[in-house]
Design a protein around this motif. Structure first.
Motif, PDB file in Angstrom:
ATOM      1  N   ALA A  71       0.831  -1.210   0.000  1.00  0.00           N
ATOM      2  CA  ALA A  71       0.000   0.000   0.000  1.00  0.00           C
ATOM      3  C   ALA A  71       0.861   1.253   0.000  1.00  0.00           C
ATOM      4  O   ALA A  71       0.344   2.356  -0.139  1.00  0.00           O
ATOM      5  CB  ALA A  71      -0.915  -0.007   1.225  1.00  0.00           C
ATOM      6  N   LEU A  72       2.164   1.083   0.138  1.00  0.00           N
ATOM      7  CA  LEU A  72       3.049   2.228   0.319  1.00  0.00           C
ATOM      8  C   LEU A  72       3.509   2.844  -0.994  1.00  0.00           C
ATOM      9  O   LEU A  72       3.665   4.058  -1.099  1.00  0.00           O
ATOM     10  CB  LEU A  72       4.267   1.795   1.144  1.00  0.00           C
ATOM     11  N   LYS A  73       3.717   2.010  -2.018  1.00  0.00           N
ATOM     12  CA  LYS A  73       4.360   2.502  -3.237  1.00  0.00           C
ATOM     13  C   LYS A  73       3.505   2.379  -4.489  1.00  0.00           C
ATOM     14  O   LYS A  73       3.964   2.749  -5.565  1.00  0.00           O
ATOM     15  CB  LYS A  73       5.673   1.743  -3.474  1.00  0.00           C
ATOM     16  N   HIS A  74       2.290   1.838  -4.379  1.00  0.00           N
ATOM     17  CA  HIS A  74       1.562   1.554  -5.624  1.00  0.00           C
ATOM     18  C   HIS A  74       1.212   2.822  -6.388  1.00  0.00           C
ATOM     19  O   HIS A  74       1.206   2.831  -7.627  1.00  0.00           O
ATOM     20  CB  HIS A  74       0.319   0.708  -5.359  1.00  0.00           C
ATOM     21  N   GLY A  75       0.942   3.919  -5.686  1.00  0.00           N
ATOM     22  CA  GLY A  75       0.610   5.158  -6.378  1.00  0.00           C
ATOM     23  C   GLY A  75       1.790   5.717  -7.137  1.00  0.00           C
ATOM     24  O   GLY A  75       1.681   6.111  -8.308  1.00  0.00           O
ATOM     25  N   GLU A  76       2.950   5.731  -6.482  1.00  0.00           N
ATOM     26  CA  GLU A  76       4.156   6.238  -7.149  1.00  0.00           C
ATOM     27  C   GLU A  76       4.566   5.331  -8.303  1.00  0.00           C
ATOM     28  O   GLU A  76       4.996   5.805  -9.353  1.00  0.00           O
ATOM     29  CB  GLU A  76       5.292   6.355  -6.130  1.00  0.00           C
ATOM     30  N   ASN A  77       4.400   4.026  -8.105  1.00  0.00           N
ATOM     31  CA  ASN A  77       4.773   3.094  -9.156  1.00  0.00           C
ATOM     32  C   ASN A  77       3.987   3.359 -10.437  1.00  0.00           C
ATOM     33  O   ASN A  77       4.529   3.282 -11.539  1.00  0.00           O
ATOM     34  CB  ASN A  77       4.528   1.661  -8.684  1.00  0.00           C
ATOM     35  N   ALA A  78       2.703   3.690 -10.281  1.00  0.00           N
ATOM     36  CA  ALA A  78       1.866   3.949 -11.451  1.00  0.00           C
ATOM     37  C   ALA A  78       2.394   5.127 -12.263  1.00  0.00           C
ATOM     38  O   ALA A  78       2.226   5.172 -13.489  1.00  0.00           O
ATOM     39  CB  ALA A  78       0.430   4.211 -11.018  1.00  0.00           C
ATOM     40  N   GLY A  79       3.049   6.068 -11.606  1.00  0.00           N
ATOM     41  CA  GLY A  79       3.594   7.215 -12.309  1.00  0.00           C
ATOM     42  C   GLY A  79       4.820   6.896 -13.141  1.00  0.00           C
ATOM     43  O   GLY A  79       5.213   7.687 -14.003  1.00  0.00           O
ATOM     44  N   TYR A  80       5.446   5.738 -12.883  1.00  0.00           N
ATOM     45  CA  TYR A  80       6.650   5.350 -13.613  1.00  0.00           C
ATOM     46  C   TYR A  80       6.422   4.165 -14.543  1.00  0.00           C
ATOM     47  O   TYR A  80       7.336   3.732 -15.228  1.00  0.00           O
ATOM     48  CB  TYR A  80       7.776   5.034 -12.625  1.00  0.00           C
ATOM     49  N   LYS A  81       5.209   3.647 -14.568  1.00  0.00           N
ATOM     50  CA  LYS A  81       4.864   2.554 -15.467  1.00  0.00           C
ATOM     51  C   LYS A  81       4.088   3.103 -16.654  1.00  0.00           C
ATOM     52  O   LYS A  81       3.380   4.113 -16.544  1.00  0.00           O
ATOM     53  CB  LYS A  81       3.993   1.515 -14.747  1.00  0.00           C
ATOM     54  N   SER A  82       4.154   2.419 -17.772  1.00  0.00           N
ATOM     55  CA  SER A  82       3.370   2.840 -18.929  1.00  0.00           C
ATOM     56  C   SER A  82       1.894   2.506 -18.696  1.00  0.00           C
ATOM     57  O   SER A  82       1.555   1.617 -17.913  1.00  0.00           O
ATOM     58  CB  SER A  82       3.857   2.122 -20.190  1.00  0.00           C
ATOM     59  N   GLU A  83       1.030   3.240 -19.377  1.00  0.00           N
ATOM     60  CA  GLU A  83      -0.402   2.969 -19.278  1.00  0.00           C
ATOM     61  C   GLU A  83      -0.729   1.550 -19.720  1.00  0.00           C
ATOM     62  O   GLU A  83      -1.614   0.902 -19.151  1.00  0.00           O
ATOM     63  CB  GLU A  83      -1.183   3.979 -20.126  1.00  0.00           C
ATOM     64  N   VAL A  84      -0.017   1.076 -20.717  1.00  0.00           N
ATOM     65  CA  VAL A  84      -0.257  -0.288 -21.210  1.00  0.00           C
ATOM     66  C   VAL A  84       0.029  -1.311 -20.125  1.00  0.00           C
ATOM     67  O   VAL A  84      -0.749  -2.250 -19.893  1.00  0.00           O
ATOM     68  CB  VAL A  84       0.614  -0.563 -22.459  1.00  0.00           C
ATOM     69  N   GLU A  85       1.152  -1.139 -19.421  1.00  0.00           N
ATOM     70  CA  GLU A  85       1.538  -2.100 -18.381  1.00  0.00           C
ATOM     71  C   GLU A  85       0.550  -2.087 -17.225  1.00  0.00           C
ATOM     72  O   GLU A  85       0.127  -3.148 -16.741  1.00  0.00           O
ATOM     73  CB  GLU A  85       2.957  -1.790 -17.897  1.00  0.00           C
ATOM     74  N   ILE A  86       0.166  -0.894 -16.779  1.00  0.00           N
ATOM     75  CA  ILE A  86      -0.807  -0.795 -15.688  1.00  0.00           C
ATOM     76  C   ILE A  86      -2.137  -1.406 -16.116  1.00  0.00           C
ATOM     77  O   ILE A  86      -2.780  -2.149 -15.344  1.00  0.00           O
ATOM     78  CB  ILE A  86      -1.007   0.672 -15.257  1.00  0.00           C
ATOM     79  N   ARG A  87      -2.564  -1.137 -17.340  1.00  0.00           N
ATOM     80  CA  ARG A  87      -3.850  -1.658 -17.810  1.00  0.00           C
ATOM     81  C   ARG A  87      -3.841  -3.192 -17.873  1.00  0.00           C
ATOM     82  O   ARG A  87      -4.823  -3.837 -17.488  1.00  0.00           O
ATOM     83  CB  ARG A  87      -4.191  -1.072 -19.181  1.00  0.00           C
ATOM     84  N   MET A  88      -2.742  -3.783 -18.332  1.00  0.00           N
ATOM     85  CA  MET A  88      -2.671  -5.241 -18.380  1.00  0.00           C
ATOM     86  C   MET A  88      -2.737  -5.834 -16.972  1.00  0.00           C
ATOM     87  O   MET A  88      -3.412  -6.847 -16.745  1.00  0.00           O
ATOM     88  CB  MET A  88      -1.391  -5.693 -19.089  1.00  0.00           C
ATOM     89  N   MET A  89      -2.062  -5.212 -16.014  1.00  0.00           N
ATOM     90  CA  MET A  89      -2.117  -5.711 -14.638  1.00  0.00           C
ATOM     91  C   MET A  89      -3.534  -5.580 -14.077  1.00  0.00           C
ATOM     92  O   MET A  89      -4.016  -6.480 -13.376  1.00  0.00           O
ATOM     93  CB  MET A  89      -1.098  -4.957 -13.767  1.00  0.00           C
ATOM     94  N   GLN A  90      -4.190  -4.480 -14.363  1.00  0.00           N
ATOM     95  CA  GLN A  90      -5.565  -4.299 -13.898  1.00  0.00           C
ATOM     96  C   GLN A  90      -6.499  -5.338 -14.509  1.00  0.00           C
ATOM     97  O   GLN A  90      -7.408  -5.837 -13.843  1.00  0.00           O
ATOM     98  CB  GLN A  90      -6.043  -2.882 -14.231  1.00  0.00           C
ATOM     99  N   GLN A  91      -6.272  -5.682 -15.769  1.00  0.00           N
ATOM    100  CA  GLN A  91      -7.107  -6.681 -16.427  1.00  0.00           C
ATOM    101  C   GLN A  91      -6.921  -8.065 -15.802  1.00  0.00           C
ATOM    102  O   GLN A  91      -7.881  -8.826 -15.653  1.00  0.00           O
ATOM    103  CB  GLN A  91      -6.799  -6.707 -17.929  1.00  0.00           C
ATOM    104  N   ILE A  92      -5.689  -8.379 -15.450  1.00  0.00           N
ATOM    105  CA  ILE A  92      -5.429  -9.654 -14.780  1.00  0.00           C
ATOM    106  C   ILE A  92      -6.124  -9.688 -13.426  1.00  0.00           C
ATOM    107  O   ILE A  92      -6.787 -10.677 -13.055  1.00  0.00           O
ATOM    108  CB  ILE A  92      -3.909  -9.876 -14.612  1.00  0.00           C
ATOM    109  N   LYS A  93      -5.991  -8.617 -12.672  1.00  0.00           N
ATOM    110  CA  LYS A  93      -6.637  -8.523 -11.359  1.00  0.00           C
ATOM    111  C   LYS A  93      -8.153  -8.677 -11.489  1.00  0.00           C
ATOM    112  O   LYS A  93      -8.785  -9.435 -10.741  1.00  0.00           O
ATOM    113  CB  LYS A  93      -6.286  -7.181 -10.725  1.00  0.00           C
ATOM    114  N   LYS A  94      -8.746  -7.987 -12.448  1.00  0.00           N
ATOM    115  CA  LYS A  94     -10.196  -8.039 -12.619  1.00  0.00           C
ATOM    116  C   LYS A  94     -10.663  -9.418 -13.046  1.00  0.00           C
ATOM    117  O   LYS A  94     -11.728  -9.903 -12.613  1.00  0.00           O
ATOM    118  CB  LYS A  94     -10.640  -6.990 -13.637  1.00  0.00           C
ATOM    119  N   ALA A  95      -9.870 -10.095 -13.877  1.00  0.00           N
ATOM    120  CA  ALA A  95     -10.251 -11.423 -14.348  1.00  0.00           C
ATOM    121  C   ALA A  95     -10.244 -12.446 -13.222  1.00  0.00           C
ATOM    122  O   ALA A  95     -11.127 -13.299 -13.136  1.00  0.00           O
ATOM    123  CB  ALA A  95      -9.308 -11.866 -15.470  1.00  0.00           C
ATOM    124  N   LEU A  96      -9.254 -12.376 -12.347  1.00  0.00           N
ATOM    125  CA  LEU A  96      -9.126 -13.361 -11.274  1.00  0.00           C
ATOM    126  C   LEU A  96      -9.897 -12.966 -10.018  1.00  0.00           C
ATOM    127  O   LEU A  96     -10.371 -13.836  -9.283  1.00  0.00           O
ATOM    128  CB  LEU A  96      -7.650 -13.572 -10.928  1.00  0.00           C
TER     129      LEU A  96
END
Length: 471
Positions: free
Chosen positions: A433-458
């Motif tokens: 819970a400490l770094k997820h917000g900052e991490n999103a600022g350094y990841k591409s939108e594509v990478e974040i979106r793919m991770m979100q899709q995996i989370k939503k699917a499972l």
């Protein structure tokens, strides 16, 4: 269904003694390792086997109750503690501590998620094998947590991270199903690698309940040296030479700043360095080999002599006994504890390509000193694999609380430097819970979106460790 009914159902599933609902008795489970944050929980539930884990997860899904999986609760990014809503249950895996099998011929060990890392390492040694994952928290962290966070440690240079030390998993899915993926295979091309999906997912995709771990031949000899250097660049040059001389025998290559070791000797005066702390940087390196001790020692001495003659290192001490080796390791392993005694600081667990390690330290140090004159750098980590604990303490005379008000500014300088060098803002501690917000600022939108899709699917209900990893 009323809250009390849910808790009573949990008691029926796992036993009355293994459900804690008294807030006073839950404190150690809902407080993070650094004792900087305390959440709230509906209950702490401790299943005794995989079937009980599955039953609890199914019940939580039915009641729409979030689940926070927890091992030894030694994480450093608020990944294994609940938030302050009080809606979640903590699912403690500490009772799942059986070593199910040691297959010496296959060099594998099947263990449950609640096994303490030290116990796993000892069981391997008792079978004349090595499980090489080595962490400062090895006496309390668990295998499930190590895998959920993809722990690194001091032997990644030779053996890899927890991910690379795992062949198969048993996982309870967010639906409460049990996936038996306890494969003991080193080759298996029969579909998507689900193991890699769950390793490093920090409990957000499912609950790891058991794992098949890789074992290795037990080394016959172990040689440790403590080396003094002038600069991180010299350390990088020394690493290259050490790899040339030692090859795969080079297991550990740890860089430590002088200030980090001065903290250790200040707060643990019985720990004496084998060399004067009069150089800016030091390296702890270790060779483990199957050859006779005399041959390993001769090779090590040749390496150190060459590095001194080439003016790459300033001085070196080679451990002559196991006690001397342990003394050297104690200096490295107590840096974090010494920091805690000194006061609060801004911690970073970052990774950059090994080739840019020296450049990162030198340029980021310079930036921090420009904006925060006198800040004290506790720099130590695994130069061999490119990861670094890069912690920033307040200048002399500045109260910690006052300095920590600038934490976001400090993080921005550090993480921007990491990003420029195509690194990662978390090397081995995870995001939690400490770094997820900052991490999103350094990841591409594509990478974040793919991770979100995996989370939503499972986990479409977002009940597995919500608020962790993803923004």
């Amino acid at each position: 269904m009323a809250q009390v009914s849910f808790i009573e159902l949990c008691r029926k599933l796992v036993g009355n003694a293994h459900v804690i609902s008294d807030p006073a008795k839950m404190v150690s489970y809902i407080t993070d390792y650094r004792r900087r944050f305390t959440g709230k929980a509906l209950a702490v539930i401790s299943p005794g086997n995989t079937r009980e884990v599955a039953d609890i997860v199914k019940l939580c899904k039915l009641q729409k109750i979030p689940v926070v999986p927890q091992g030894g609760n030694t994480g450093l990014v608020l990944g294994s503690v609940p938030d302050t809503s009080g809606k979640a249950v903590v699912l403690s895996l500490r009772r799942l501590k059986r070593i199910r099998e040691i297959d010496v011929a296959n060099n594998t060990m099947t263990v449950e998620a609640g096994c303490i890392l030290d116990d796993v390492r000892k069981a391997a040694l008792d079978a004349d094998r090595l499980f090489p994952l080595s962490l400062a928290s090895s006496g309390s962290c668990t295998i499930g947590g190590n895998l959920a966070a993809n722990a690194g440690g001091t032997a990644v240079l030779r053996y890899g991270t927890a991910r690379e030390l795992c062949l198969g998993l048993e996982v309870v899915t967010p639906d409460g199903d049990i996936w038996n993926g306890l494969y003991k295979l080193r080759k298996n091309n029969t579909g998507y690698d689900l193991r890699d999906l769950f390793v490093g997912s920090e409990g957000t995709l499912g609950v790891i309940t058991a794992a098949v771990l890789k074992l290795f031949p037990r080394p016959r000899t172990q040689q440790t040296a403590f080396v003094a250097l002038r600069t991180p660049d010299d350390a990088l040059r020394f690493l290259t030479i050490a790899q040339k001389f030692a090859g795969f025998a080079l297991t550990t290559f740890e860089l430590m700043s002088r200030y980090s070791l001065e903290l250790v000797t200040k707060h643990f005066p019985h720990l004496l360095p084998p060399l004067p702390l009069d150089k800016p940087y030091f390296v702890l390196l270790e060779l483990c080999e199957s050859e006779p001790e005399e041959q390993t020692a001769a090779r090590f001495e040749k390496l150190l002599q060459y590095a001194i003659e080439e003016d790459i290192i300033c001085d070196a001490a080679l451990a002559q006994t196991l006690a001397q080796s342990r003394s050297m390791w104690s200096l490295r392993e107590n840096i974090s504890a010494a920091q805690a005694k000194e006061g609060r600081n801004v911690k970073h667990d970052i990774a950059v390509p090994t080739s840019l390690f020296a450049e990162f330290i030198e340029t980021t140090d310079r930036l921090l000193q420009h904006y925060f004159p006198g800040c004290r750098m506790v720099t130590f980590g695994h130069l061999g694999d490119g990861s670094l604990h890069y912690n920033v303490g307040a200048p002399e005379g500045v109260p910690d609380d006052e300095f920590l008000l600038r934490q976001n500014d400090i993080n921005r300088i550090v993480y921007d430097s990491v990003s420029r060098m195509h690194g990662a803002i978390s090397a081995e501690h995870g995001l939690g819970a400490l770094k997820h917000g900052e991490n999103a600022g350094y990841k591409s939108e594509v990478e974040i979106r793919m991770m979100q899709q995996i989370k939503k699917a499972l986990d479409p209900g977002n009940l597995m460790n919500p608020g962790k990893v993803l923004p």
